[in-house]
Design a protein around this motif. Structure first.
Motif, mmCIF file in Angstrom:
data_model
loop_
_atom_site.group_PDB
_atom_site.id
_atom_site.type_symbol
_atom_site.label_atom_id
_atom_site.label_comp_id
_atom_site.label_asym_id
_atom_site.label_seq_id
_atom_site.Cartn_x
_atom_site.Cartn_y
_atom_site.Cartn_z
ATOM 1 N N SER A 15 -1.139 4.696 -0.671
ATOM 2 C CA SER A 15 -2.539 4.416 -0.355
ATOM 3 C C SER A 15 -2.840 4.963 1.031
ATOM 4 C CB SER A 15 -2.821 2.914 -0.383
ATOM 5 O OG SER A 15 -2.659 2.388 -1.682
ATOM 6 N N THR A 17 -5.789 5.234 4.100
ATOM 7 C CA THR A 17 -7.055 4.897 4.748
ATOM 8 C C THR A 17 -7.243 5.896 5.878
ATOM 9 O OG1 THR A 17 -6.756 2.549 4.254
ATOM 10 C CG2 THR A 17 -8.371 3.116 5.943
ATOM 11 N N ASP A 57 1.344 -4.873 6.664
ATOM 12 C CA ASP A 57 -0.046 -4.417 6.563
ATOM 13 C C ASP A 57 -1.013 -5.484 7.050
ATOM 14 O OD1 ASP A 57 0.757 -5.978 4.406
ATOM 15 O OD2 ASP A 57 -0.307 -4.797 2.891
ATOM 16 N N LYS A 71 0.297 4.086 3.550
ATOM 17 C CA LYS A 71 1.125 2.975 3.092
ATOM 18 C C LYS A 71 1.769 3.299 1.746
ATOM 19 C CE LYS A 71 0.616 -1.700 1.248
ATOM 20 N NZ LYS A 71 -0.364 -2.767 0.921
ATOM 21 N N ASN A 73 3.132 2.159 -1.633
ATOM 22 C CA ASN A 73 2.946 0.990 -2.496
ATOM 23 C C ASN A 73 4.224 0.602 -3.233
ATOM 24 O OD1 ASN A 73 0.155 0.714 -1.918
ATOM 25 N ND2 ASN A 73 -0.296 2.387 -3.335
ATOM 26 N N TYR A 133 4.427 10.280 -0.762
ATOM 27 C CA TYR A 133 4.208 9.536 0.479
ATOM 28 C C TYR A 133 4.212 10.481 1.673
ATOM 29 C CZ TYR A 133 4.945 6.452 4.447
ATOM 30 O OH TYR A 133 4.829 5.825 5.679
#
Length: 280
Positions: A15, A17, A57, A71, A73, A133
């Motif tokens: 993920s 952001t 997190d 991140k 997962n 990743y």
């Protein structure tokens, strides 16, 4: 047991952001998802997922405006995103766990008998989890560097305070890693170190047992204007207990979070003030 099936894709491996701060937070070990093909082959000990960086997190949430977060997962028992993909040990001669761990941090097996991954499955896990990743992390670091001219990777980790298999005695609260100063400008190392040393509630060490994992060592290239620093927090700083059920302790976190916020704001300002570029 030979591996033949295809991993389910109910959860994206990473993920992201994306923000415009010069700081990128890496979180390779806070994920707890495992595909059924792996989860069902773990033994009771493995299914505890004890070696997670629990609630990291949540601990770092909203500490730095507009920060980028990458991140993982997936759980590190699928593959460890902070290990060299070639399988080379980060700490030769010292006890550690591998790219696809077969034991936990206490050197206890995590798989049922005959269910450990073979070389073909390890390669598949590398392609399905480790590679996405790091592709995401690389892309975000380059994007942030394009904005500011410099990017700082702050790699977020935590670990139990006592693990005799990995280290002697009680681990300090703040464990800062820069691979002996190679992965970042000294001004970053000193700034983080000074904030930690001035936090009277906590103990601090620099480049001791945890000098920075593969992520920090791989991306930390000050000559290319990407700096990296690893923070390994003792879990007693923010967990109620360092064993099941690994609950987040809001009172402990409320004491710790201001120091983490100060760290992130301070290193961000070093980039914004062009201090790192001026020092080379």
């Amino acid at each position: 047991m030979p591996f033949t099936s295809t991993f389910e894709r109910s959860m994206p491996p990473v993920s992201v952001t994306s923000g415009n701060s010069p700081v990128v937070l890496g979180m390779p070990h806070t994920g707890t998802w495992l595909p059924e093909e792996i989860l069902t082959r773990l033994n009771a000990n493995g299914k505890n997922l004890a070696d997670t960086d629990w609630h990291i997190d949540q601990l770092y949430a909203d500490l730095l405006p507009d920060v980028t977060i990458v991140k993982a997962n997936f759980h590190r028992y699928a593959i460890d995103a902070n290990r060299d993909p070639s399988g080379v040990s980060l700490y030769p001669g010292q006890n550690t766990t591998g790219l696809c761990p077969l034991t936990d941090f206490d050197n206890q097996p995590i798989y049922q008998d005959g269910c450990a991954p073979d070389e073909a499955e390890i390669e598949k896990r590398r392609l399905d989890f480790h590679a996405p990743y790091h592709a995401a992390l690389q892309a975000e670091l380059e994007r942030v560097r394009n904005i500011h001219g410099t990017a700082i990777l702050y790699d977020c980790h935590s670990i139990r305070s006592t693990i005799p298999f990995l280290f002697d005695g009680l681990l300090p609260d703040f464990n800062i890693g820069t691979n002996n100063g190679e992965t970042c400008n000294k001004l970053i190392e000193d700034s983080v170190g000074n904030i930690c040393k001035n936090a009277s509630e906590y103990s601090t060490v620099l480049n001791a047992r945890f000098k920075g994992g593969w992520t920090t060592r791989h991306y930390g290239q000050p000559h290319n204007n990407i700096h990296a620093i690893q923070m390994e927090l003792a879990q007693r700083t923010h967990l109620r207990e360092e064993n099941l059920p690994f609950d987040y302790d809001k009172k402990k976190a409320a004491v710790l979070r201001p120091y983490l916020k100060d760290i992130l704001k301070t290193i961000s300002k070093l980039v914004e003030a062009k201090q790192l570029a001026s020092l080379g």
